[in-house]
Design a protein around this motif. Structure first.
Motif, PDB file in Angstrom:
ATOM      1  N   VAL A 181       0.720  -1.230  -0.158  1.00 28.94           N
ATOM      2  CA  VAL A 181      -0.043  -0.043  -0.372  1.00 28.94           C
ATOM      3  C   VAL A 181       0.959   1.619  -0.266  1.00 28.94           C
ATOM      4  CG1 VAL A 181      -1.795   1.053   0.503  1.00 28.94           C
ATOM      5  CG2 VAL A 181      -1.500  -1.517   1.149  1.00 28.94           C
ATOM      6  N   THR A 182       0.794   2.703  -0.616  1.00 31.47           N
ATOM      7  CA  THR A 182       1.074   3.363  -0.417  1.00 31.47           C
ATOM      8  C   THR A 182       0.410   4.717  -0.462  1.00 31.47           C
ATOM      9  OG1 THR A 182       1.010   3.728  -3.043  1.00 31.47           O
ATOM     10  CG2 THR A 182       2.838   2.661  -2.516  1.00 31.47           C
ATOM     11  N   LEU A 183       0.981   5.891   0.257  1.00 27.16           N
ATOM     12  CA  LEU A 183       0.058   7.120   0.497  1.00 27.16           C
ATOM     13  C   LEU A 183       0.839   7.531  -0.083  1.00 27.16           C
ATOM     14  CD1 LEU A 183       0.199   4.572   3.084  1.00 27.16           C
ATOM     15  CD2 LEU A 183      -1.510   6.070   3.466  1.00 27.16           C
ATOM     16  N   ASP A 184       0.319   8.194  -0.774  1.00 24.10           N
ATOM     17  CA  ASP A 184       0.504   9.567  -1.366  1.00 24.10           C
ATOM     18  C   ASP A 184       0.275  11.132  -1.085  1.00 24.10           C
ATOM     19  OD1 ASP A 184       2.701   8.383  -2.741  1.00 24.10           O
ATOM     20  OD2 ASP A 184       1.265   8.303  -5.002  1.00 24.10           O
ATOM     21  N   SER A 185       1.037  12.594  -0.433  1.00 22.28           N
ATOM     22  CA  SER A 185       0.014  13.229   0.354  1.00 22.28           C
ATOM     23  C   SER A 185       1.529  14.643  -0.570  1.00 22.28           C
ATOM     24  CB  SER A 185       0.527  13.925   1.498  1.00 22.28           C
ATOM     25  OG  SER A 185      -0.079  14.760   2.210  1.00 22.28           O
ATOM     26  N   THR A 186       1.246  15.828  -0.275  1.00 20.66           N
ATOM     27  CA  THR A 186       1.340  16.926  -0.755  1.00 20.66           C
ATOM     28  C   THR A 186       1.735  16.776  -2.343  1.00 20.66           C
ATOM     29  OG1 THR A 186       3.608  16.124  -0.329  1.00 20.66           O
ATOM     30  CG2 THR A 186       2.449  17.576   1.345  1.00 20.66           C
ATOM     31  N   LEU A 187       0.462  15.901  -3.269  1.00 20.53           N
ATOM     32  CA  LEU A 187       0.774  16.283  -4.588  1.00 20.53           C
ATOM     33  C   LEU A 187      -0.017  16.824  -5.174  1.00 20.53           C
ATOM     34  CD1 LEU A 187       1.252  14.168  -7.307  1.00 20.53           C
ATOM     35  CD2 LEU A 187      -1.606  13.288  -6.579  1.00 20.53           C
ATOM     36  N   SER A 188       1.930  17.785  -6.131  1.00 18.96           N
ATOM     37  CA  SER A 188       1.468  17.754  -7.225  1.00 18.96           C
ATOM     38  C   SER A 188       1.919  17.910  -8.561  1.00 18.96           C
ATOM     39  CB  SER A 188       1.955  19.871  -6.904  1.00 18.96           C
ATOM     40  OG  SER A 188       3.617  19.525  -6.261  1.00 18.96           O
ATOM     41  N   CYS A 189       1.357  18.862  -9.663  1.00 19.68           N
ATOM     42  CA  CYS A 189       1.567  18.744 -10.971  1.00 19.68           C
ATOM     43  C   CYS A 189       1.495  19.716 -11.557  1.00 19.68           C
ATOM     44  CB  CYS A 189       0.191  18.352 -11.656  1.00 19.68           C
ATOM     45  SG  CYS A 189      -0.381  16.617 -10.848  1.00 19.68           S
ATOM     46  N   ARG A 190       2.826  19.622 -12.116  1.00 12.78           N
ATOM     47  CA  ARG A 190       3.504  20.752 -12.795  1.00 12.78           C
ATOM     48  C   ARG A 190       4.046  21.420 -14.249  1.00 12.78           C
ATOM     49  NH1 ARG A 190       6.650  23.661  -8.102  1.00 12.78           N
ATOM     50  NH2 ARG A 190       6.309  22.308  -6.657  1.00 12.78           N
ATOM     51  N   ARG A 191       3.398  21.960 -14.769  1.00 10.31           N
ATOM     52  CA  ARG A 191       3.631  22.119 -16.858  1.00 10.31           C
ATOM     53  C   ARG A 191       3.634  23.660 -17.227  1.00 10.31           C
ATOM     54  NH1 ARG A 191       3.342  19.586 -21.407  1.00 10.31           N
ATOM     55  NH2 ARG A 191       3.000  20.821 -23.366  1.00 10.31           N
ATOM     56  N   ASP A 192       4.460  24.483 -17.375  1.00 14.50           N
ATOM     57  CA  ASP A 192       4.443  25.727 -17.939  1.00 14.50           C
ATOM     58  C   ASP A 192       3.896  26.551 -17.356  1.00 14.50           C
ATOM     59  OD1 ASP A 192       5.432  24.573 -20.701  1.00 14.50           O
ATOM     60  OD2 ASP A 192       3.056  24.302 -20.951  1.00 14.50           O
ATOM     61  N   GLY A 193       5.333  25.834 -16.084  1.00 16.77           N
ATOM     62  CA  GLY A 193       4.498  27.319 -15.785  1.00 16.77           C
ATOM     63  C   GLY A 193       3.286  27.420 -14.498  1.00 16.77           C
ATOM     64  N   ARG A 194       2.262  26.204 -15.025  1.00 14.28           N
ATOM     65  CA  ARG A 194       0.874  26.249 -13.573  1.00 14.28           C
ATOM     66  C   ARG A 194       1.215  24.515 -13.442  1.00 14.28           C
ATOM     67  NH1 ARG A 194      -3.775  24.908 -17.341  1.00 14.28           N
ATOM     68  NH2 ARG A 194      -4.766  26.348 -15.435  1.00 14.28           N
TER      69      ARG A 194
END
Length: 281
Positions: A181-194
């Motif tokens: 089981v994995t638990l992911d937090s503070t997840l962010s996706c980044r592209r082209d300054g967004r």
């Protein structure tokens, strides 16, 4: 400004027995892998961890560190072939990424495909940390071999960096039965300054095991949590790339992700070019 407690404290990971990376990797190799994903409120994620304490160990990376910061750069074709294959639920789905384990300075090139039974098959190649976000010669040959083996008509030369995903992960493992089981937090996706950021009150949980639901799946079901069809990469592209057709992932992500633009703060070399508009067919 109030600083949120680290993920390990929020989930109560100190209460679990620790396991080494070698032990967790050995357990994961015990059975065919099927992934199930859940977007879970933080309080239910903590209840899940408590419910698994008797059967699962938590990955302990030394000196009591029980989480790792991940940076993953995903690669795609100019037409977003990987993104489209996932959104359209094609049989031959694939992903290519480089992954950096920030605290340890470790980097891998990873290729994920689906086999004939719909299970995830992942292969990884260790590379120097300086090659994170790139596919130089050895990495490109590795990618080409695996995509060809999976019947995917794409080569590394056609790929470029598309989206970067960052998050903090905790990993639990049932060392006896091989499920994880994995638990992911503070997840962010980044592209082209967004950037698209997951609501801090939620955790993305993935169970990785056999075809039959594992104890974690059954516990989540008992809490009223159902699995979702979700990909970090698909979320990133869907929310951050203009002109893409609407899809189920985007509609789900909009309820849990906040998008902001900060183009001026990013160096130009870290801003991937926008792809051509993707057709829906």
């Amino acid at each position: 400004m109030t600083v949120a407690p680290p993920l390990a404290a929020l989930l109560g990971l100190a209460e679990l027995r620790g396991a080494t990376l070698a032990e967790v990797d050995a357990a994961a190799a015990l059975q065919h892998r099927v992934d199930r994903k859940y977007l879970v409120p933080l309080d239910r994620a903590r209840r899940l961890v408590a419910g698994l304490a008797d059967s699962h160990h938590v990955l302990d990376l030394g000196e009591g560190r029980r989480t790792t910061s991940y940076l993953s750069t995903y690669f795609d074709t100019p037409e977003l072939g990987s993104w489209r294959a996932h959104v359209q639920q094609r049989r031959r789905r694939w992903k290519v990424r480089t992954r950096l384990y920030a605290e340890d300075g470790l980097c891998r090139v990873e290729v994920k495909t689906k086999d004939g039974r719909g299970a995830t098959v992942k292969h990884a190649l260790r590379v120097p940390a300086a090659e994170y976000g790139e596919l130089p010669t050895a990495a490109a040959a590795f990618v080409d071999e695996l995509l060809e083996r999976a019947g995917v008509p794409v080569t590394a030369g056609a790929l470029s960096a598309a989206v970067e995903i960052r998050y903090v992960r905790a990993a639990l493992a049932d060392l006896r039965h091989g499920s994880r089981v994995t638990l992911d937090s503070t997840l962010s996706c980044r592209r082209d300054g967004r950037t698209a950021t997951l609501d801090p009150g939620h955790v993305l949980i993935e169970t990785k095991g056999g075809a039959r639901p594992a104890p974690a799946d059954r516990l989540l079901l008992g809490m009223g949590v159902r699995p979702v069809s979700l990909s970090k990469y698909v979320i990133g592209q869907s929310l951050l790339t203009p002109g893409l057709p609407d899809n189920d992932v985007r509609r789900l992500a909009r309820a849990h992700f906040t998008t902001e633009t900060h183009r001026a703060s990013l160096p130009a070399q870290h801003q991937a070019p926008l792809p051509e508009r993707v057709p829906t067919a």
